[in-house]
Design a protein around this motif. Structure first.
Motif, PDB file in Angstrom:
ATOM      1  N   PRO A  53      48.961 -29.744  80.234  1.00 35.30           N
ATOM      2  CA  PRO A  53      47.792 -30.588  80.775  1.00 35.30           C
ATOM      3  C   PRO A  53      46.581 -30.182  80.428  1.00 35.30           C
ATOM      4  CG  PRO A  53      49.372 -30.162  82.615  1.00 35.30           C
ATOM      5  CD  PRO A  53      49.807 -29.533  81.652  1.00 35.30           C
ATOM      6  N   GLY A  54      45.771 -31.035  79.686  1.00 31.31           N
ATOM      7  CA  GLY A  54      44.443 -30.593  79.374  1.00 31.31           C
ATOM      8  C   GLY A  54      44.223 -30.179  77.912  1.00 31.31           C
ATOM      9  N   ALA A  55      45.395 -29.698  77.504  1.00 25.23           N
ATOM     10  CA  ALA A  55      45.370 -28.892  76.001  1.00 25.23           C
ATOM     11  C   ALA A  55      45.123 -30.098  74.876  1.00 25.23           C
ATOM     12  CB  ALA A  55      46.969 -28.446  75.700  1.00 25.23           C
ATOM     13  N   VAL A  56      45.522 -31.209  75.073  1.00 23.98           N
ATOM     14  CA  VAL A  56      45.259 -32.402  74.128  1.00 23.98           C
ATOM     15  C   VAL A  56      44.276 -33.315  74.380  1.00 23.98           C
ATOM     16  CG1 VAL A  56      46.796 -34.283  72.850  1.00 23.98           C
ATOM     17  CG2 VAL A  56      47.854 -32.297  73.727  1.00 23.98           C
ATOM     18  N   ARG A  57      43.292 -33.273  73.331  1.00 23.09           N
ATOM     19  CA  ARG A  57      42.047 -34.378  73.380  1.00 23.09           C
ATOM     20  C   ARG A  57      42.726 -35.588  73.127  1.00 23.09           C
ATOM     21  NH1 ARG A  57      36.537 -31.280  71.454  1.00 23.09           N
ATOM     22  NH2 ARG A  57      37.121 -29.132  72.178  1.00 23.09           N
ATOM     23  N   MET A  58      42.773 -36.657  74.035  1.00 27.47           N
ATOM     24  CA  MET A  58      43.209 -37.986  73.632  1.00 27.47           C
ATOM     25  C   MET A  58      42.421 -39.192  73.354  1.00 27.47           C
ATOM     26  SD  MET A  58      46.759 -37.291  73.498  1.00 27.47           S
ATOM     27  CE  MET A  58      47.923 -38.400  74.380  1.00 27.47           C
ATOM     28  N   ASP A  59      40.989 -38.919  73.573  1.00 28.25           N
ATOM     29  CA  ASP A  59      40.237 -40.120  73.372  1.00 28.25           C
ATOM     30  C   ASP A  59      40.199 -40.663  72.245  1.00 28.25           C
ATOM     31  OD1 ASP A  59      39.509 -39.511  76.090  1.00 28.25           O
ATOM     32  OD2 ASP A  59      37.622 -38.334  75.514  1.00 28.25           O
ATOM     33  N   ARG A  60      40.085 -39.945  71.299  1.00 24.45           N
ATOM     34  CA  ARG A  60      39.983 -40.440  69.715  1.00 24.45           C
ATOM     35  C   ARG A  60      41.210 -41.375  69.429  1.00 24.45           C
ATOM     36  NH1 ARG A  60      37.612 -38.853  64.479  1.00 24.45           N
ATOM     37  NH2 ARG A  60      36.421 -37.222  65.604  1.00 24.45           N
ATOM     38  N   ILE A  61      42.423 -40.621  69.545  1.00 24.63           N
ATOM     39  CA  ILE A  61      43.655 -41.530  69.081  1.00 24.63           C
ATOM     40  C   ILE A  61      44.032 -42.792  69.882  1.00 24.63           C
ATOM     41  CG2 ILE A  61      45.197 -40.078  70.377  1.00 24.63           C
ATOM     42  CD1 ILE A  61      46.894 -39.963  67.570  1.00 24.63           C
ATOM     43  N   GLN A  62      43.244 -42.620  71.135  1.00 32.89           N
ATOM     44  CA  GLN A  62      43.457 -43.891  71.992  1.00 32.89           C
ATOM     45  C   GLN A  62      42.658 -44.966  71.857  1.00 32.89           C
ATOM     46  OE1 GLN A  62      43.209 -42.078  76.163  1.00 32.89           O
ATOM     47  NE2 GLN A  62      45.240 -41.784  76.218  1.00 32.89           N
ATOM     48  N   GLN A  63      41.821 -44.968  70.790  1.00 31.14           N
ATOM     49  CA  GLN A  63      40.787 -45.952  70.521  1.00 31.14           C
ATOM     50  C   GLN A  63      41.356 -46.553  69.094  1.00 31.14           C
ATOM     51  OE1 GLN A  63      38.309 -46.867  72.528  1.00 31.14           O
ATOM     52  NE2 GLN A  63      39.449 -45.131  73.935  1.00 31.14           N
ATOM     53  N   SER A  64      42.449 -47.298  69.206  1.00 29.22           N
ATOM     54  CA  SER A  64      42.820 -47.977  68.065  1.00 29.22           C
ATOM     55  C   SER A  64      42.853 -47.049  66.721  1.00 29.22           C
ATOM     56  CB  SER A  64      42.175 -49.061  67.583  1.00 29.22           C
ATOM     57  OG  SER A  64      42.164 -50.075  68.880  1.00 29.22           O
ATOM     58  N   ALA A  65      43.541 -45.723  66.882  1.00 25.16           N
ATOM     59  CA  ALA A  65      43.536 -45.071  65.675  1.00 25.16           C
ATOM     60  C   ALA A  65      44.457 -45.496  64.676  1.00 25.16           C
ATOM     61  CB  ALA A  65      43.969 -43.659  66.106  1.00 25.16           C
ATOM     62  N   PRO A  66      44.343 -45.142  63.508  1.00 26.41           N
ATOM     63  CA  PRO A  66      45.274 -45.793  62.585  1.00 26.41           C
ATOM     64  C   PRO A  66      46.626 -45.288  62.309  1.00 26.41           C
ATOM     65  CG  PRO A  66      43.877 -44.112  61.197  1.00 26.41           C
ATOM     66  CD  PRO A  66      43.374 -44.215  62.810  1.00 26.41           C
ATOM     67  N   LEU A  67      47.446 -46.107  61.856  1.00 25.34           N
ATOM     68  CA  LEU A  67      49.041 -45.946  61.373  1.00 25.34           C
ATOM     69  C   LEU A  67      48.860 -45.930  59.991  1.00 25.34           C
ATOM     70  CD1 LEU A  67      51.839 -45.203  61.906  1.00 25.34           C
ATOM     71  CD2 LEU A  67      52.386 -47.653  61.731  1.00 25.34           C
ATOM     72  N   LEU A  68      49.002 -44.769  59.254  1.00 21.58           N
ATOM     73  CA  LEU A  68      48.851 -44.776  57.889  1.00 21.58           C
ATOM     74  C   LEU A  68      50.179 -44.368  56.943  1.00 21.58           C
ATOM     75  CD1 LEU A  68      45.599 -42.373  57.521  1.00 21.58           C
ATOM     76  CD2 LEU A  68      45.904 -45.019  57.670  1.00 21.58           C
ATOM     77  N   PHE A  69      50.208 -44.383  55.821  1.00 22.11           N
ATOM     78  CA  PHE A  69      51.206 -44.052  55.205  1.00 22.11           C
ATOM     79  C   PHE A  69      50.941 -42.546  54.230  1.00 22.11           C
ATOM     80  CE2 PHE A  69      54.037 -43.999  51.005  1.00 22.11           C
ATOM     81  CZ  PHE A  69      55.216 -43.755  51.841  1.00 22.11           C
ATOM     82  N   ASN A  70      51.845 -41.764  54.431  1.00 24.79           N
ATOM     83  CA  ASN A  70      51.451 -40.247  53.833  1.00 24.79           C
ATOM     84  C   ASN A  70      50.053 -39.740  53.894  1.00 24.79           C
ATOM     85  OD1 ASN A  70      54.146 -39.503  52.877  1.00 24.79           O
ATOM     86  ND2 ASN A  70      53.830 -40.638  50.968  1.00 24.79           N
ATOM     87  N   HIS A  71      49.492 -40.131  55.135  1.00 26.00           N
ATOM     88  CA  HIS A  71      48.109 -39.685  55.327  1.00 26.00           C
ATOM     89  C   HIS A  71      46.944 -40.167  54.354  1.00 26.00           C
ATOM     90  CE1 HIS A  71      49.562 -36.731  58.143  1.00 26.00           C
ATOM     91  NE2 HIS A  71      50.533 -36.107  57.395  1.00 26.00           N
ATOM     92  N   ASP A  72      47.390 -41.374  53.864  1.00 26.68           N
ATOM     93  CA  ASP A  72      46.554 -41.969  52.684  1.00 26.68           C
ATOM     94  C   ASP A  72      45.311 -42.858  53.384  1.00 26.68           C
ATOM     95  OD1 ASP A  72      45.084 -43.623  50.782  1.00 26.68           O
ATOM     96  OD2 ASP A  72      46.854 -43.495  49.532  1.00 26.68           O
ATOM     97  N   ARG A  73      44.237 -42.554  53.767  1.00 23.46           N
ATOM     98  CA  ARG A  73      43.308 -43.523  54.587  1.00 23.46           C
ATOM     99  C   ARG A  73      43.028 -44.940  53.834  1.00 23.46           C
ATOM    100  NH1 ARG A  73      38.674 -38.909  55.650  1.00 23.46           N
ATOM    101  NH2 ARG A  73      40.068 -37.514  56.940  1.00 23.46           N
ATOM    102  N   ASP A  74      43.553 -45.130  52.795  1.00 16.01           N
ATOM    103  CA  ASP A  74      43.673 -46.365  51.968  1.00 16.01           C
ATOM    104  C   ASP A  74      44.916 -47.030  51.977  1.00 16.01           C
ATOM    105  OD1 ASP A  74      40.917 -46.001  51.255  1.00 16.01           O
ATOM    106  OD2 ASP A  74      41.521 -44.960  49.542  1.00 16.01           O
ATOM    107  N   ASP A  75      45.706 -46.581  52.937  1.00 16.10           N
ATOM    108  CA  ASP A  75      47.185 -47.131  53.062  1.00 16.10           C
ATOM    109  C   ASP A  75      47.332 -47.481  54.485  1.00 16.10           C
ATOM    110  OD1 ASP A  75      49.518 -48.223  52.274  1.00 16.10           O
ATOM    111  OD2 ASP A  75      50.249 -46.668  51.377  1.00 16.10           O
TER     112      ASP A  75
END
Length: 164
Positions: A53-75
């Motif tokens: 508890p408290g180790a993971v900051r979840m705010d950013r990923i809970q705000q409609s963060a992207p699902l990508l292919f192979n970490h490619d921001r353009d994919d």
């Protein structure tokens, strides 16, 4: 010989395996595990991501963060709809595939069990160090995105990798 870890690390990546995906075709979603406390060999030693508890900051990923292919921001394949840390100390996410051609491709690949690995980008803000064992436990870290990948680092998490 003890490796020297830099004072500050940039974003890191971890990958996990996806198995037996159960894609909900109507909502275009799938639930997957994206993180664990599995020790991973990094260039500076062995890293463990605490899920206490408290180790993971979840705010950013809970705000409609992207699902990508192979970490490619353009994919972009879709969006992360929800995330949580489970009682088994793993990170879980429900992701929704886009309605475009690339999102459909990814959803079909996951449903067919062909695209079976997950990775995520994260940043560590604080470690505890076991210098003798060269184990660094991230006690304050933040996930940025989740990717479907071809080659993972952590095979203990992914689509269909629920507790048990």
């Amino acid at each position: 010989m003890i490796k020297q870890r830099p004072e500050k690390l940039g974003p890191q990546r971890r990958a996990l395996a996806v198995r037996a995906a159960s894609v909900d075709a109507d909502s275009r979603t799938v639930r997957l595990s994206f993180s664990s406390e599995e020790p991973i060999d990094m260039w500076y030693g062995t890293e463990v991501l605490s899920h206490a508890p408290g180790a993971v900051r979840m705010d950013r990923i809970q705000q409609s963060a992207p699902l990508l292919f192979n970490h490619d921001r353009d994919d972009l394949l879709g969006v992360i709809e929800s995330v949580e840390i489970g009682a088994d100390r793993r990170g879980y996410a429900t992701v929704r595939f886009g309605k475009d051609e690339r999102g459909q491709w990814a959803m079909d690949q996951v449903a067919d069990g062909v695209l079976a690995n997950v990775s995520f980008m994260y940043r560590v803000y604080k470690f505890t160090e076991d210098v003798e064992e060269e184990i660094y436990t991230a006690t304050d870290w933040e996930p940025y995105e989740i990717s479907l990948v071809t080659v993972p680092a952590d095979f203990t998490v992914g689509v269909g990798r629920e507790a048990g």
